[in-house]
Write a protein that holds these residues in place. Sequence first.
Motif, mmCIF file in Angstrom:
data_model
loop_
_atom_site.group_PDB
_atom_site.id
_atom_site.type_symbol
_atom_site.label_atom_id
_atom_site.label_comp_id
_atom_site.label_asym_id
_atom_site.label_seq_id
_atom_site.Cartn_x
_atom_site.Cartn_y
_atom_site.Cartn_z
ATOM 1 N N ARG A 205 0.104 5.786 0.247
ATOM 2 C CA ARG A 205 -0.856 6.875 0.346
ATOM 3 C C ARG A 205 -0.239 8.119 -0.278
ATOM 4 N N GLN B 144 -5.444 6.764 -1.299
ATOM 5 C CA GLN B 144 -5.001 5.559 -0.613
ATOM 6 C C GLN B 144 -5.011 4.417 -1.601
ATOM 7 N N SER C 33 0.825 -1.204 0.000
ATOM 8 C CA SER C 33 0.000 0.000 0.000
ATOM 9 C C SER C 33 0.864 1.260 0.000
ATOM 10 N N TYR D 68 -6.157 13.158 -1.025
ATOM 11 C CA TYR D 68 -5.378 11.946 -0.793
ATOM 12 C C TYR D 68 -5.799 10.838 -1.748
#
Length: 123
Positions: free
Chosen positions: A18, A81, A16, A79
């Motif tokens: 961000r 994610q 992951s 943002y």
Amino acid sequence: VQLQASGGGLVQAGGSLRLSCAASERAFSNRAMGWFRQAPGKEREFVAAINWSGTSTYYGDSVKGRFTISRANAKSTVYLQMNSLKPEDTAVYSCAAGRYGLASTSSREYDYWGQGTLVTVSS
């Protein structure tokens, strides 16, 4: 008018990241915000968009269910994610400020663009 994207980097498949995009008030206030990406040798691709209030979002088919766009209006920041990353997600990701408050999937409806941040997903 300024948009500054950050948060890119190298990550393994399944990981992951961000991304953040800090904007000047003029480039953010009452505007939809979007993320687009461009991989080497490929056309720019729509990734995600969010309307001015944050109540409506859109996603490209290739990222649905894995990516989430959000915004913090008090911080003039949007943002992205990104979860369950795949090697095909490798690209330069750019944030953009829309001409209107309604979100759009078309790059033609975005007036201001950030410089982009590189995301590399290794297999």
